[in-house]
Scaffold this motif. Structure first.
Motif, PDB file in Angstrom:
ATOM      1  N   PHE A 188       0.859  -1.384  -0.034  1.00 44.52           N
ATOM      2  CA  PHE A 188      -0.039   0.264  -0.134  1.00 44.52           C
ATOM      3  C   PHE A 188       0.958   1.136  -0.013  1.00 44.52           C
ATOM      4  CE2 PHE A 188      -2.962   2.689   1.981  1.00 44.52           C
ATOM      5  CZ  PHE A 188      -4.186   2.718   1.066  1.00 44.52           C
ATOM      6  N   SER A 189       2.096   1.259  -0.708  1.00 47.53           N
ATOM      7  CA  SER A 189       2.857   2.258  -0.732  1.00 47.53           C
ATOM      8  C   SER A 189       2.237   3.492  -1.682  1.00 47.53           C
ATOM      9  CB  SER A 189       4.268   2.094  -1.687  1.00 47.53           C
ATOM     10  OG  SER A 189       3.829   1.303  -2.871  1.00 47.53           O
ATOM     11  N   GLN A 190       2.724   4.582  -1.071  1.00 51.17           N
ATOM     12  CA  GLN A 190       2.215   5.786  -1.500  1.00 51.17           C
ATOM     13  C   GLN A 190       2.233   5.821  -3.109  1.00 51.17           C
ATOM     14  OE1 GLN A 190       3.186   9.307   0.568  1.00 51.17           O
ATOM     15  NE2 GLN A 190       2.272  10.633  -0.858  1.00 51.17           N
ATOM     16  N   VAL A 191       1.387   6.542  -3.846  1.00 53.93           N
ATOM     17  CA  VAL A 191       1.335   6.506  -5.209  1.00 53.93           C
ATOM     18  C   VAL A 191       2.226   8.144  -5.555  1.00 53.93           C
ATOM     19  CG1 VAL A 191       0.063   6.794  -7.451  1.00 53.93           C
ATOM     20  CG2 VAL A 191      -0.591   5.076  -5.439  1.00 53.93           C
ATOM     21  N   SER A 192       2.902   8.056  -6.409  1.00 53.44           N
ATOM     22  CA  SER A 192       3.755   9.288  -6.575  1.00 53.44           C
ATOM     23  C   SER A 192       3.075  10.092  -7.763  1.00 53.44           C
ATOM     24  CB  SER A 192       5.109   9.220  -6.883  1.00 53.44           C
ATOM     25  OG  SER A 192       5.361   8.371  -8.198  1.00 53.44           O
ATOM     26  N   ASP A 193       3.238  11.437  -7.840  1.00 54.01           N
ATOM     27  CA  ASP A 193       2.923  12.051  -8.812  1.00 54.01           C
ATOM     28  C   ASP A 193       3.351  11.642 -10.271  1.00 54.01           C
ATOM     29  OD1 ASP A 193       1.692  13.690  -7.145  1.00 54.01           O
ATOM     30  OD2 ASP A 193       3.145  15.543  -7.363  1.00 54.01           O
ATOM     31  N   GLU A 194       4.443  11.293 -10.371  1.00 49.91           N
ATOM     32  CA  GLU A 194       5.108  10.569 -11.472  1.00 49.91           C
ATOM     33  C   GLU A 194       4.378   9.445 -12.022  1.00 49.91           C
ATOM     34  OE1 GLU A 194       7.698  13.301 -10.012  1.00 49.91           O
ATOM     35  OE2 GLU A 194       6.859  11.603  -9.059  1.00 49.91           O
ATOM     36  N   GLU A 195       4.033   8.443 -11.014  1.00 50.41           N
ATOM     37  CA  GLU A 195       3.197   7.409 -11.125  1.00 50.41           C
ATOM     38  C   GLU A 195       1.670   7.547 -11.842  1.00 50.41           C
ATOM     39  OE1 GLU A 195       4.081   3.776  -8.319  1.00 50.41           O
ATOM     40  OE2 GLU A 195       4.185   5.505  -7.281  1.00 50.41           O
ATOM     41  N   VAL A 196       1.197   8.588 -11.348  1.00 52.69           N
ATOM     42  CA  VAL A 196      -0.018   9.065 -11.858  1.00 52.69           C
ATOM     43  C   VAL A 196      -0.068   9.613 -12.929  1.00 52.69           C
ATOM     44  CG1 VAL A 196      -1.896  10.679 -11.586  1.00 52.69           C
ATOM     45  CG2 VAL A 196      -1.098   9.901  -9.379  1.00 52.69           C
ATOM     46  N   ALA A 197       0.833  10.434 -13.476  1.00 54.63           N
ATOM     47  CA  ALA A 197       1.160  10.781 -14.691  1.00 54.63           C
ATOM     48  C   ALA A 197       1.404   9.626 -15.892  1.00 54.63           C
ATOM     49  CB  ALA A 197       2.317  11.962 -14.844  1.00 54.63           C
ATOM     50  N   ASP A 198       2.284   8.686 -15.249  1.00 54.13           N
ATOM     51  CA  ASP A 198       2.272   7.506 -16.101  1.00 54.13           C
ATOM     52  C   ASP A 198       1.160   6.500 -16.459  1.00 54.13           C
ATOM     53  OD1 ASP A 198       4.388   5.693 -17.492  1.00 54.13           O
ATOM     54  OD2 ASP A 198       3.978   4.518 -15.835  1.00 54.13           O
ATOM     55  N   TYR A 199       0.314   6.525 -15.412  1.00 49.36           N
ATOM     56  CA  TYR A 199      -0.812   5.670 -15.612  1.00 49.36           C
ATOM     57  C   TYR A 199      -1.636   6.575 -16.650  1.00 49.36           C
ATOM     58  CZ  TYR A 199       0.234   2.088 -12.169  1.00 49.36           C
ATOM     59  OH  TYR A 199       0.687   1.205 -11.186  1.00 49.36           O
ATOM     60  N   LEU A 200      -1.730   7.854 -16.317  1.00 45.77           N
ATOM     61  CA  LEU A 200      -2.858   8.607 -17.405  1.00 45.77           C
ATOM     62  C   LEU A 200      -2.340   8.436 -18.790  1.00 45.77           C
ATOM     63  CD1 LEU A 200      -3.507  11.642 -15.156  1.00 45.77           C
ATOM     64  CD2 LEU A 200      -5.126   9.960 -15.716  1.00 45.77           C
ATOM     65  N   ALA A 201      -0.953   8.524 -18.801  1.00 47.67           N
ATOM     66  CA  ALA A 201      -0.221   8.507 -20.059  1.00 47.67           C
ATOM     67  C   ALA A 201      -0.454   7.176 -20.937  1.00 47.67           C
ATOM     68  CB  ALA A 201       1.159   8.917 -20.135  1.00 47.67           C
ATOM     69  N   LYS A 202      -0.385   6.071 -20.092  1.00 44.39           N
ATOM     70  CA  LYS A 202      -0.243   4.698 -20.691  1.00 44.39           C
ATOM     71  C   LYS A 202      -2.016   4.469 -21.161  1.00 44.39           C
ATOM     72  CE  LYS A 202       1.515   2.331 -17.321  1.00 44.39           C
ATOM     73  NZ  LYS A 202       2.024   1.037 -16.419  1.00 44.39           N
ATOM     74  N   LYS A 203      -2.833   4.923 -20.422  1.00 40.07           N
ATOM     75  CA  LYS A 203      -4.152   4.548 -20.764  1.00 40.07           C
ATOM     76  C   LYS A 203      -4.558   5.544 -22.001  1.00 40.07           C
ATOM     77  CE  LYS A 203      -8.173   2.584 -20.945  1.00 40.07           C
ATOM     78  NZ  LYS A 203      -8.025   2.817 -22.056  1.00 40.07           N
ATOM     79  N   ALA A 204      -3.978   6.658 -22.207  1.00 38.37           N
ATOM     80  CA  ALA A 204      -4.227   7.591 -23.275  1.00 38.37           C
ATOM     81  C   ALA A 204      -3.544   7.188 -24.445  1.00 38.37           C
ATOM     82  CB  ALA A 204      -3.610   9.153 -22.923  1.00 38.37           C
ATOM     83  N   ASN A 205      -2.645   6.352 -24.396  1.00 37.50           N
ATOM     84  CA  ASN A 205      -2.095   5.680 -25.760  1.00 37.50           C
ATOM     85  C   ASN A 205      -2.735   4.622 -26.249  1.00 37.50           C
ATOM     86  OD1 ASN A 205       0.025   7.814 -25.797  1.00 37.50           O
ATOM     87  ND2 ASN A 205       1.378   6.432 -24.391  1.00 37.50           N
TER      88      ASN A 205
END
Length: 205
Positions: A188-205
């Motif tokens: 349950f480690s904290q989700v970083s801003d970089e991870e948020v951006a990465d997930y959004l980018a992966k889903k957008a592609n």
């Protein structure tokens, strides 16, 4: 017990499979809800966006939500002891933080049009449900076709409160003893801003 948020999201997607390829959208609550929402959106073939809303807390207890605000709208449950000036100040403060989030994660995107759509709100779990309740009321103003909440874990009291306010609610675990969302994840480690951006980018592609 879930291994991590992605595993929880995949399990959640199975229970939400009837919404696959609908005219819908997955709205993930940052930050912890984003990996869960990513897995759900990927499996259901739906777009993924962030829930850019934040609660407005009571002046005497900031954890107690009296409403929620987005960048363009807000919802408040009137309380006689809460002055209008306080609400105005909180709206300014909350929207400053939401603007920062929007600029960081979704600056290049127009806000999703929710009217007539199936909206699936996803988080990694629910504790009290008060903030989500206010967020649901705010989303209702956009006149979606229906609103669904999907979470891996939540206590019975929160499920009971929220089920009455949405069209469907899917919860994988409703434990008898609930000590916090993190207790039901191995990681349950904290989700970083970089991870948020990465997930959004992966889903957008």
């Amino acid at each position: 017990m879930f291994q991590d948020r992605i595993e929880a999201g995949l399990a959640l997607a199975q229970q939400l499979s009837k919404y696959k390829n609908e005219n819908g959208i997955v709205l993930a609550i940052p930050r912890g809800g984003v990996p869960v929402g990513y897995a759900v959106a990927r499996e259901l073939g739906l777009p993924l966006e962030l829930v850019l809303t934040k609660k407005i807390g009571h002046p005497n207890n900031k954890e107690y939500a009296i409403g929620a605000a987005s960048l363009t709208d807000y919802f408040i449950v009137p309380h006689e002891e809460v002055p209008a000036e306080y609400v105005e100040q909180e709206l300014i403060r909350v929207r400053e933080r939401l603007t920062e989030m929007h600029d960081r994660f979704e600056a290049k995107k127009e806000a999703a049009e929710l009217e007539g759509k199936t909206v699936i709100i996803v988080d990694d779990g629910i504790a009290t449900g008060n903030t989500l309740l206010a967020t649901v009321q705010l989303i209702k103003k956009s006149r979606p076709k229906n609103i669904i909440i999907g979470v891996p874990v939540a206590p019975e009291a929160a499920v009971s409160k929220l089920t009455k306010q949405v069209d469907d609610m899917v919860v994988l675990l409703i434990p008898d003893m609930f000590y916090g969302v993190g207790g039901f994840y191995e990681d349950f480690s904290q989700v970083s801003d970089e991870e948020v951006a990465d997930y959004l980018a992966k889903k957008a592609n």
